[in-house]
Design a protein around this motif. Structure first.
Motif, PDB file in Angstrom:
ATOM      1  N   GLY A 166     -10.890  16.667   7.555  1.00 56.66           N
ATOM      2  CA  GLY A 166      -9.965  15.550   7.532  1.00 56.66           C
ATOM      3  C   GLY A 166      -8.510  15.931   7.673  1.00 56.66           C
ATOM      4  O   GLY A 166      -7.647  15.052   7.806  1.00 56.66           O
ATOM      5  N   ILE A 167      -8.206  17.224   7.667  1.00 60.51           N
ATOM      6  CA  ILE A 167      -6.814  17.672   7.747  1.00 60.51           C
ATOM      7  C   ILE A 167      -6.551  18.444   9.040  1.00 60.51           C
ATOM      8  O   ILE A 167      -5.536  18.243   9.700  1.00 60.51           O
ATOM      9  N   GLY A 168      -7.474  19.315   9.414  1.00 57.10           N
ATOM     10  CA  GLY A 168      -7.306  20.042  10.665  1.00 57.10           C
ATOM     11  C   GLY A 168      -7.645  21.513  10.554  1.00 57.10           C
ATOM     12  O   GLY A 168      -8.119  21.988   9.516  1.00 57.10           O
ATOM     13  N   THR A 169      -7.393  22.227  11.632  1.00 62.60           N
ATOM     14  CA  THR A 169      -7.748  23.646  11.736  1.00 62.60           C
ATOM     15  C   THR A 169      -6.555  24.427  12.275  1.00 62.60           C
ATOM     16  O   THR A 169      -5.829  23.945  13.150  1.00 62.60           O
ATOM     17  N   LYS A 170      -6.366  25.631  11.748  1.00 64.91           N
ATOM     18  CA  LYS A 170      -5.299  26.507  12.216  1.00 64.91           C
ATOM     19  C   LYS A 170      -5.843  27.913  12.421  1.00 64.91           C
ATOM     20  O   LYS A 170      -6.526  28.462  11.570  1.00 64.91           O
ATOM     21  N   ILE A 171      -5.537  28.474  13.589  1.00 72.71           N
ATOM     22  CA  ILE A 171      -5.891  29.853  13.914  1.00 72.71           C
ATOM     23  C   ILE A 171      -4.591  30.617  14.090  1.00 72.71           C
ATOM     24  O   ILE A 171      -3.703  30.173  14.835  1.00 72.71           O
ATOM     25  N   GLU A 172      -4.455  31.749  13.422  1.00 76.88           N
ATOM     26  CA  GLU A 172      -3.231  32.541  13.513  1.00 76.88           C
ATOM     27  C   GLU A 172      -3.593  33.994  13.808  1.00 76.88           C
ATOM     28  O   GLU A 172      -4.460  34.584  13.155  1.00 76.88           O
ATOM     29  N   ILE A 173      -2.926  34.570  14.795  1.00 72.55           N
ATOM     30  CA  ILE A 173      -3.209  35.922  15.255  1.00 72.55           C
ATOM     31  C   ILE A 173      -1.955  36.784  15.084  1.00 72.55           C
ATOM     32  O   ILE A 173      -0.884  36.423  15.577  1.00 72.55           O
ATOM     33  N   HIS A 174      -2.077  37.917  14.397  1.00 75.58           N
ATOM     34  CA  HIS A 174      -0.983  38.890  14.261  1.00 75.58           C
ATOM     35  C   HIS A 174      -1.411  40.151  15.011  1.00 75.58           C
ATOM     36  O   HIS A 174      -2.441  40.753  14.687  1.00 75.58           O
ATOM     37  N   ILE A 175      -0.616  40.565  16.000  1.00 79.91           N
ATOM     38  CA  ILE A 175      -0.953  41.773  16.775  1.00 79.91           C
ATOM     39  C   ILE A 175       0.266  42.692  16.827  1.00 79.91           C
ATOM     40  O   ILE A 175       1.345  42.272  17.248  1.00 79.91           O
ATOM     41  N   PRO A 176       0.111  43.962  16.403  1.00 77.45           N
ATOM     42  CA  PRO A 176       1.233  44.917  16.504  1.00 77.45           C
ATOM     43  C   PRO A 176       1.463  45.301  17.965  1.00 77.45           C
ATOM     44  O   PRO A 176       0.526  45.352  18.762  1.00 77.45           O
ATOM     45  N   ILE A 177       2.710  45.567  18.320  1.00 74.31           N
ATOM     46  CA  ILE A 177       3.028  45.975  19.692  1.00 74.31           C
ATOM     47  C   ILE A 177       3.946  47.187  19.693  1.00 74.31           C
ATOM     48  O   ILE A 177       4.439  47.599  18.676  1.00 74.31           O
TER      49      ILE A 177
END
Length: 372
Positions: free
Chosen positions: A361-372
């Protein structure tokens, strides 16, 4: 006696050169070469660090490490700093160096972390090819506290061989990536010029059939064919986008935004910081973004999506968030779908971190952290 030693040295170099010449996968090659090196030289223990431009090291091969160094999945070898890595990073270690007292072993002894099997010192040799540097080769044996100059010369010769092979593997992998990109682009063009045009023609034909027919059942059949052709066209367009992203030349944020619009999503994009991404990172973020947006289209029951990019010299963070139906997700359980697993696998392959949050009922979040 001298000639025998020279013949043995040449034989060692030949055997290792053959291994290096055949290998195509870095970790496998280094493990085999390290094992062969210890066997033919009579040394007992060895390990290889690959070191990046920021000084971070990765343990990629090891042989017969004592328990003090091998315990807890080689934690002591994978974490922390040491004299040889620091000297290498500061460019003060440029050639095979006679015995170095090992900080990691000294700390293990002080902490009574396990048996060291009388290994107290090691020789260290930088791995390089020309001006390009890759890491360190370290070798030692119980109670051995000195290497002869001839031994160091042999180790340095082997290290040059390893460095040259690492450069060859790196160039080969880059060439393979370029070939794959070129082939993917060719297939995208072929699909656009053939299948895509056929489906478009089928849609036009079905539309003409609707207009020319008088019987309702015939009209319904043609209408059904037109709907299927339109749906197939949409799927084909998405497939071509996936194979050959339009707009990637303008940056990853632009490409993902364009893909979202093509899917019919209403996307808001926020970009903070400017950073030039390596090709592998950009490719991974593109594929992850595709999968995340496809999930929004299929499952979220909303068209509104927020895309956020935050770039710095050290890392890039990408998040894709919707305010849709969401689902029950527990971080302690296995990731529920193949698509999400694929996103995490791509992130892990680049030593990144994958975060997933979702609430019904609220939603979805995908978060990606990648070192460079």
């Amino acid at each position: 006696m001298y000639e025998n030693a020279r013949y043995k040295e040449i034989a060692v170099l030949k055997e290792i050169a053959e291994l290096l010449n055949e290998g195509t996968e870095t970790k496998t090659v280094l493990a085999e070469v390290l094992s062969k090196l210890l066997h033919v030289t009579g040394l007992h223990t060895g390990w290889i660090f690959l070191i990046d431009e920021k000084g971070s090291h990765q343990l990629v091969a090891h042989e017969s490490l004592p328990p003090a160094l091998a315990n807890n999945n080689h934690r002591r070898m994978c974490n922390g700093d040491c004299w040889c890595v620091n000297r290498y990073y500061n460019r003060k270690l440029t050639k095979a160096t006679n015995i170095i007292e090992c900080k990691r072993i000294e700390e293990a002894i002080e902490e009574k972390a396990g048996a060291t099997f009388d290994l107290t010192h090691h020789a260290t040799v930088p791995l390089r090819a020309g001006d390009e540097r890759f890491g360190l080769l370290n070798v030692g044996s119980p109670n051995k506290t000195h290497f002869q100059q001839e031994e160091l010369d042999l180790l340095e010769a082997i290290a040059f061989q390893i460095g040259t092979a690492l450069k060859r593997i790196k160039l080969t992998q880059r060439e393979q990536e370029m070939v794959l990109i070129a082939e993917r682009n060719r297939l995208a063009r072929d699909l656009h010029d053939s299948v895509n045009q056929l489906l478009f023609s089928l849609s036009l034909t079905a539309r003409a059939g609707i207009e020319m027919s008088e019987a309702n059942d015939v009209k319904q059949t043609f209408s059904y064919l037109q709907d299927m052709a339109q749906e197939a066209l949409g799927e084909m367009k998405a497939l071509i986008w996936q194979m050959k992203p339009q707009g990637l030349e303008n940056g990853i944020a632009s490409a993902i935004t364009g893909y979202a619009e093509m899917l019919g999503l209403e996307i808001e994009t926020k970009v903070t910081g400017i950073v030039c991404l390596p090709g592998k990172v950009e490719e991974a973020l593109w594929r992850i973004g595709q999968e995340a947006l496809a999930n929004c289209k299929k499952h979220a029951e909303t068209k509104e999506v927020l895309l956020t990019f935050t770039g710095s010299k050290e890392s890039v963070i990408m998040s894709i968030e919707d305010n849709g139906c969401g689902f029950h997700y527990d971080n302690n359980l296995e990731i529920p779908s193949l698509g999400l697993k694929s996103m995490k696998a791509r992130t892990d392959a680049l030593n990144g971190t994958f975060f997933l949050t979702s609430t019904p009922g609220i939603g979805t979040k995908i978060e990606i952290h990648i070192p460079i």
